[in-house]
Design an enzyme around this catalytic site. Structure first.
Site, PDB file in Angstrom:
ATOM      1  N   ASN A  98       0.877  -1.170   0.000  1.00 53.95           N
ATOM      2  CA  ASN A  98       0.000   0.000   0.000  1.00 53.95           C
ATOM      3  C   ASN A  98       0.914   1.220   0.000  1.00 53.95           C
ATOM      4  O   ASN A  98       1.475   1.579   1.037  1.00 53.95           O
ATOM      5  CB  ASN A  98      -0.890  -0.039   1.246  1.00 53.95           C
ATOM      6  CG  ASN A  98      -1.857   1.123   1.318  1.00 53.95           C
ATOM      7  OD1 ASN A  98      -1.802   2.037   0.481  1.00 53.95           O
ATOM      8  ND2 ASN A  98      -2.715   1.114   2.306  1.00 53.95           N
ATOM      9  N   HIS A 144     -13.029   2.671   0.171  1.00 54.56           N
ATOM     10  CA  HIS A 144     -13.047   1.605   1.193  1.00 54.56           C
ATOM     11  C   HIS A 144     -13.709   0.333   0.659  1.00 54.56           C
ATOM     12  O   HIS A 144     -14.217  -0.495   1.422  1.00 54.56           O
ATOM     13  CB  HIS A 144     -13.820   2.021   2.467  1.00 54.56           C
ATOM     14  CG  HIS A 144     -13.194   3.122   3.254  1.00 54.56           C
ATOM     15  ND1 HIS A 144     -13.918   4.127   3.850  1.00 54.56           N
ATOM     16  CD2 HIS A 144     -11.893   3.371   3.559  1.00 54.56           C
ATOM     17  CE1 HIS A 144     -13.105   4.943   4.486  1.00 54.56           C
ATOM     18  NE2 HIS A 144     -11.852   4.516   4.320  1.00 54.56           N
TER      19      HIS A 144
END
Ligand code: AMP
Length: 397
Positions: free
Chosen positions: A7, A179
């Site tokens: 990430n 999300h």
């Protein structure tokens, strides 16, 4: 098969190294302050973290330090980088181009580049991470997993804004939502925990962290979500305003002599819980402490946050014609029983009843509604990295 999940942000890189057969995290870590000075914190499973501080001028150096840490004779978990079978990259914005995860090739990279316009802070950093891994691990298959793709099932009526349609046609201005990997993971767990097919369930997932969003999941698909073109829309978050009257921007800009960048900086970084509490904190732990000590600004922030979540749940109950389950996840959703209770107490009209004893937990899966509750309330710790690793494994097999 062992998967490295990356990430990548503009000055940081989070990673997890996962054995997908056993779904265990072998090691995880964080590289920070890339391009500033540099710090790597590497934690092998079951062992103490090791910290390395040295100059990390760019992401290539960061990735090479991650590989070194994973293969280190003392703190490593593999003996050779060839044991990294694939890399899964978290990508923030996939626009309308990606409705699911994909194996990365030149065409995919070009399409992610085209989405930079929609996420100018995130996608370029995500791409830097891909390029660094490609350079250091040539031949290792890589997969892109998008925050937006789960929401691509939203119907047109949910993603359309009330503005001239030409802005959608020309610039793709619409709701995308974020999300998505978390909402997908949590809704899947809700079905598994309740022992029901996800195709038969109407679920509202409340991802309540520093960034926060609510998602309506019907029959396993996202049908609406609170974040929009960007993550600024929707709930009152740690420092983001969430929904507001768009005319407020001009009003405040005139009064405070701000340009649009200054205004958006206020809405992204100085608003939300931090702003409403008059600067107490963006962290809910401090809001809770101040609230307990009788601070009215903390109560105001707490109550406005809860109320906004409750309004969204109500909207999604209407959109889905009812709700079977409400699930809570992320920092606040997983750790703050008081907030879960306050939100659920508004939902008596749906027949939701909280079992206070069962709700008195943090960080583990639990159904905390009563046996006779008409709507199930659940705590489900999210695991975006495992979802990314699963997608990566299934696409490169
Ligand atoms: P996240 O962005 O998911 O890390 O969530 C951040 C929010 O979750 C902050 O408002 C914190 O107050 C809250 N939070 C995170 N961890 C904890 C914890 N262990 N106990 C209580 N609150 C927590």
């Amino acid at each position: 098969m062992k998967i490295l999940v990356i990430n990548c942000g503009s000055s940081s890189l989070k990673y997890q190294f996962i054995d997908i057969e056993t779904e265990t995290v072998l090691a995880k870590g964080l590289v920070e302050r890339i391009g500033i000075d540099g710090r790597l914190k590497h934690t092998p499973a079951g062992k103490d973290a090791v910290v390395k501080e040295e100059s990390i001028p760019d992401h290539n150096k960061a990735v090479s330090m991650v590989i070194e840490a994973l293969t280190d004779p003392e703190h490593g978990v593999i003996s050779d980088m060839k044991e990294i079978d694939a890399v899964g990259h978290r990508i923030v914005h996939g626009g309308e181009k990606f409705a699911s995860s994909v194996v990365i090739n030149d065409e995919v990279i070009a399409a992610i580049e085209e989405c930079c316009d929609l996420a100018p802070l995130h996608n370029p950093a995500n791409l830097i991470g891909i390029h660094a891994c490609q350079e250091l691990m040539p031949g290792t298959p890589m997969v892109a997993v998008f925050d937006t793709s789960f929401h691509q099932t939203m119907p047109e009526k949910a993603y359309t804004y009330g503005i001239p349609y030409e802005y959608y046609e020309k610039y793709k201005v619409r709701r995308y939502g974020f999300h998505g990997t978390s909402h997908r993971y949590v809704s899947g767990r809700v079905a598994a925990i309740l022992g029901k097919p996800i195709e038969d369930l109407k679920i509202v997932v409340c991802h309540l962290g520093n960034g926060a969003s609510v998602c309506a999941v019907k029959n396993g698909e996202s049908v609406d979500t609170s974040m929009g073109l960007t993550p600024l829309e929707g709930l009152i978050m740690g420092t983001r305003s969430g929904d507001l009257d768009p005319a407020i921007l001009q009003f405040i800009m005139n009064k405070e002599n701000l340009d649009i960048d200054g205004m958006l900086n206020v809405l992204n970084k100085k608003s939300g819980i931090l702003g409403v509490s008059n600067g107490i904190s963006s962290d809910f732990r401090e809001i809770e402490n101040a609230y307990a000590a009788g601070d009215p600004a903390a109560k105001r922030a707490n109550d406005a946050f809860v109320y906004r979540v409750v309004k969204y749940i109500g909207a999604y109950a209407a959109a889905m014609n009812g709700i079977d389950a409400v699930a809570f996840t992320a920092g606040l959703g997983e750790n703050n029983a008081k907030i879960r209770k306050e939100i659920c107490d508004y939902l008596g009209y749906l027949g939701l009843k909280v079992d206070d004893e069962k709700n008195n937990v943090r960080g583990k899966e639990v159904v905390f509604s009563t046996e006779d509750s008409k709507v199930a309330a659940l705590l489900v710790p999210t695991d975006e990295e495992m979802m990314i690793a699963r997608d990566t494994a299934s696409l490169v097999k």
